[in-house]
Design a protein around this motif. Structure first.
Motif, short mmCIF file in Angstrom:
data_model
loop_
_atom_site.label_atom_id
_atom_site.label_comp_id
_atom_site.label_asym_id
_atom_site.label_seq_id
_atom_site.Cartn_x
_atom_site.Cartn_y
_atom_site.Cartn_z
N PHE A 5 0.88 -1.16 0.00
CA PHE A 5 0.00 0.00 0.00
C PHE A 5 0.92 1.22 0.00
CE2 PHE A 5 -2.26 -3.56 1.66
CZ PHE A 5 -3.49 -3.49 1.02
N ASP A 7 1.83 5.42 -0.80
CA ASP A 7 1.46 6.81 -0.99
C ASP A 7 2.72 7.66 -0.96
OD1 ASP A 7 -0.89 8.71 -1.26
OD2 ASP A 7 0.29 9.67 0.31
N HIS A 88 -4.31 5.10 -3.86
CA HIS A 88 -5.41 5.95 -4.30
C HIS A 88 -4.86 6.87 -5.38
CE1 HIS A 88 -9.55 6.82 -3.41
NE2 HIS A 88 -9.30 8.12 -3.62
N THR A 116 -7.40 2.22 -5.76
CA THR A 116 -8.60 2.28 -4.92
C THR A 116 -9.60 3.30 -5.44
OG1 THR A 116 -7.48 3.76 -3.36
CG2 THR A 116 -7.47 1.40 -2.83
N MET A 134 -9.55 10.86 -1.52
CA MET A 134 -9.45 10.14 -0.25
C MET A 134 -10.12 10.93 0.87
SD MET A 134 -8.75 7.39 1.25
CE MET A 134 -7.59 6.33 0.42
N CYS A 158 -5.47 3.42 2.62
CA CYS A 158 -5.66 2.51 1.48
C CYS A 158 -5.71 1.07 1.95
CB CYS A 158 -4.55 2.70 0.45
SG CYS A 158 -4.78 4.15 -0.57
#
Length: 184
Positions: A5, A7, A88, A116, A134, A158
């Protein structure tokens, strides 16, 4: 195969002139979560968008001891290699990561992605979620996140969203099997 996951927080939206200043990769192997969360010293801070720095909470003193992306590039590539990468708007993050891996002369690892945003569009928007961001998803789901816009919080959300999505939809297969079937 694990699920990562991911970001990033960046100095702006244009990968051709902006750079990653924070990255989180949360690796789930079906058992434990392993967390890689790192601030990254920007090399081209003069090109930064001041609004992006404000949103991301960047301060020179907060980043002065951070390594550069180039110093962490091999670790980042190794974490992603051969895994499913979930995020995301993941194309945004992976575009920056790939650009900076190339600049550091690190080969781009093989990985598959799940966005996502697609899950939100297909499953939450039809039942009332007011948007794909988000922040909109957090509000719709009733999640309180006072420190949103850090890479760690967004990557954890996420993970939480993906886990909750699979549990609430009665998925019998393991999450890794489900995400693997969805990965592009």
């Amino acid at each position: 195969m694990a699920i990562c996951f991911v970001d990033t927080e960046t100095t702006g939206l244009d990968k051709s002139r902006h750079e990653i200043i924070e990255i989180a990769i949360i690796v789930w192997d079906g058992g434990q979560l392993k967390v890689y969360n790192q601030r990254l010293l920007p090399v081209h801070i003069a090109a930064a968008d001041p609004k992006a720095l404000e949103i991301n909470g960047y301060t020179p003193s907060g980043w002065m001891d951070a390594p550069t992306f180039a110093e962490q590039a091999q670790t980042i590539a190794d974490l992603l290699c051969g895994n499913i990468v979930v995020g995301h708007n993941i194309q945004f993050d992976m575009g920056f990561i790939e650009k900076q891996l190339r600049a550091a002369c690190i080969p781009i690892p093989r990985y598959r992605t799940v966005d996502t945003c697609t899950l939100v569009h297909e499953h939450l928007t039809p039942i009332g979620c007011p948007g794909h961001s988000m922040d909109k998803v957090r509000a719709y789901l009733g999640w309180v996140r006072p420190h949103a816009h850090t890479a760690f919080v967004d990557a954890m959300d996420c993970y939480r969203f993906s886990k909750d999505f699979h549990e609430k939809n009665g998925m019998k297969k393991g999450a890794a099997d489900m995400l693997s079937g969805m990965a592009g």
